[in-house]
Scaffold this motif. Structure first.
Motif, mmCIF file in Angstrom:
data_model
loop_
_atom_site.group_PDB
_atom_site.id
_atom_site.type_symbol
_atom_site.label_atom_id
_atom_site.label_comp_id
_atom_site.label_asym_id
_atom_site.label_seq_id
_atom_site.Cartn_x
_atom_site.Cartn_y
_atom_site.Cartn_z
ATOM 1 N N LYS A 87 38.283 45.089 27.600
ATOM 2 C CA LYS A 87 36.950 46.205 27.474
ATOM 3 C C LYS A 87 37.172 46.830 26.670
ATOM 4 O O LYS A 87 38.462 47.470 26.395
ATOM 5 C CB LYS A 87 36.918 47.124 28.567
ATOM 6 C CG LYS A 87 36.346 46.870 30.168
ATOM 7 C CD LYS A 87 36.748 47.524 31.199
ATOM 8 C CE LYS A 87 36.944 46.508 32.462
ATOM 9 N NZ LYS A 87 36.656 47.764 34.221
ATOM 10 N N THR A 88 35.903 47.160 25.516
ATOM 11 C CA THR A 88 36.464 48.248 24.200
ATOM 12 C C THR A 88 35.723 49.315 24.707
ATOM 13 O O THR A 88 34.238 48.985 24.815
ATOM 14 C CB THR A 88 36.039 47.477 22.923
ATOM 15 O OG1 THR A 88 34.911 46.483 22.994
ATOM 16 C CG2 THR A 88 37.024 45.537 23.033
ATOM 17 N N GLY A 140 29.987 50.460 24.900
ATOM 18 C CA GLY A 140 30.687 49.489 25.378
ATOM 19 C C GLY A 140 31.194 48.201 25.358
ATOM 20 O O GLY A 140 29.416 47.383 25.057
ATOM 21 N N HIS A 141 32.231 47.589 25.276
ATOM 22 C CA HIS A 141 31.435 46.129 25.479
ATOM 23 C C HIS A 141 32.680 45.344 26.699
ATOM 24 O O HIS A 141 33.428 45.858 26.566
ATOM 25 C CB HIS A 141 31.638 45.118 24.140
ATOM 26 C CG HIS A 141 32.036 43.464 24.522
ATOM 27 N ND1 HIS A 141 30.585 43.230 24.624
ATOM 28 C CD2 HIS A 141 32.737 42.951 24.647
ATOM 29 C CE1 HIS A 141 31.381 41.387 24.761
ATOM 30 N NE2 HIS A 141 32.441 41.349 24.323
ATOM 31 N N GLU A 142 32.301 45.019 27.481
ATOM 32 C CA GLU A 142 33.251 44.417 28.422
ATOM 33 C C GLU A 142 32.571 42.318 27.507
ATOM 34 O O GLU A 142 31.519 41.915 28.061
ATOM 35 C CB GLU A 142 32.706 43.939 29.750
ATOM 36 C CG GLU A 142 33.575 43.539 30.725
ATOM 37 C CD GLU A 142 33.897 44.608 31.972
ATOM 38 O OE1 GLU A 142 35.040 44.485 32.715
ATOM 39 O OE2 GLU A 142 33.134 44.904 32.198
ATOM 40 N N SER A 143 34.274 41.794 28.543
ATOM 41 C CA SER A 143 33.466 40.275 28.157
ATOM 42 C C SER A 143 33.844 39.266 29.310
ATOM 43 O O SER A 143 33.891 40.568 30.499
ATOM 44 C CB SER A 143 35.043 39.825 26.365
ATOM 45 O OG SER A 143 36.518 39.590 26.975
ATOM 46 N N GLN A 193 41.130 47.437 26.775
ATOM 47 C CA GLN A 193 41.849 48.178 28.231
ATOM 48 C C GLN A 193 42.046 46.455 27.986
ATOM 49 O O GLN A 193 40.837 45.624 28.050
ATOM 50 C CB GLN A 193 40.751 48.359 29.494
ATOM 51 C CG GLN A 193 41.324 48.105 30.577
ATOM 52 C CD GLN A 193 40.789 48.464 31.475
ATOM 53 O OE1 GLN A 193 39.265 50.028 31.523
ATOM 54 N NE2 GLN A 193 41.112 47.881 32.908
ATOM 55 N N MET A 246 39.665 52.168 30.713
ATOM 56 C CA MET A 246 38.646 52.436 30.167
ATOM 57 C C MET A 246 37.856 53.692 30.898
ATOM 58 O O MET A 246 37.328 54.504 30.189
ATOM 59 C CB MET A 246 37.329 51.180 29.490
ATOM 60 C CG MET A 246 36.644 51.453 28.548
ATOM 61 S SD MET A 246 36.964 52.161 27.177
ATOM 62 C CE MET A 246 38.029 50.411 26.616
#
Length: 142
Positions: A103-104, A95-98, A119, A77
């Motif tokens: 990752k988005t 963005g976002h990460e869980s 990702q 990412m």
């Protein structure tokens, strides 16, 4: 059966092609004159087949009459966002990460369509599977 590709109406063929090439798509070929407009067939380097068709005609694209978003898998990412930024393409929102490392981030093409960059965490399959979704309650959900 399988999904072949998605056709996206675009306002400006040159700008749209530059955007999709910046994301990593490659032109497979074009069909200049069809009843629905000029068609440009695209694929990502790891795809075997065409996955996106850019459709250009003289009619303006009306937002909301095309698609919600496309999803593109990226290896890194950070590297992808850096490369896009160098071409003037910035994320459309945070963005976002869980917790598991997924990752988005979203970018928008010249017509405002959202492209979701994903990702996967290490060891994840190359695509989305039922394991990525909550269990279904019953068949009426979807």
């Amino acid at each position: 059966m399988r999904t072949l590709h998605i056709g996206l109406r675009v306002t400006d063929r040159k700008d749209s092609l530059a955007f999709y090439e910046a994301i990593g798509y490659e032109v497979v070929g074009c069909v200049p004159e069809t009843p629905i407009g000029h068609l440009t067939m695209l694929k990502l380097p790891d795809d075997e087949f065409v996955t996106v068709e850019l459709v250009h005609d003289a009619k303006p694209v009306v937002r909301g009459t095309d698609v919600s978003h496309l999803v593109v898998k990226v290896e890194s990412m950070a590297d992808t966002l850096e490369a896009l930024a160098s071409q003037g393409i910035e994320p459309a929102g945070p963005g976002h990460e869980s917790a598991d490392g997924l990752k988005t981030a979203f970018v928008a093409d010249p017509d405002g369509r959202r492209i979701e960059l994903v990702q996967w965490p290490p060891g994840h399959a190359d695509g989305m599977t039922a394991a990525d979704l909550p269990p279904r309650k019953d068949d009426s959900d979807g």
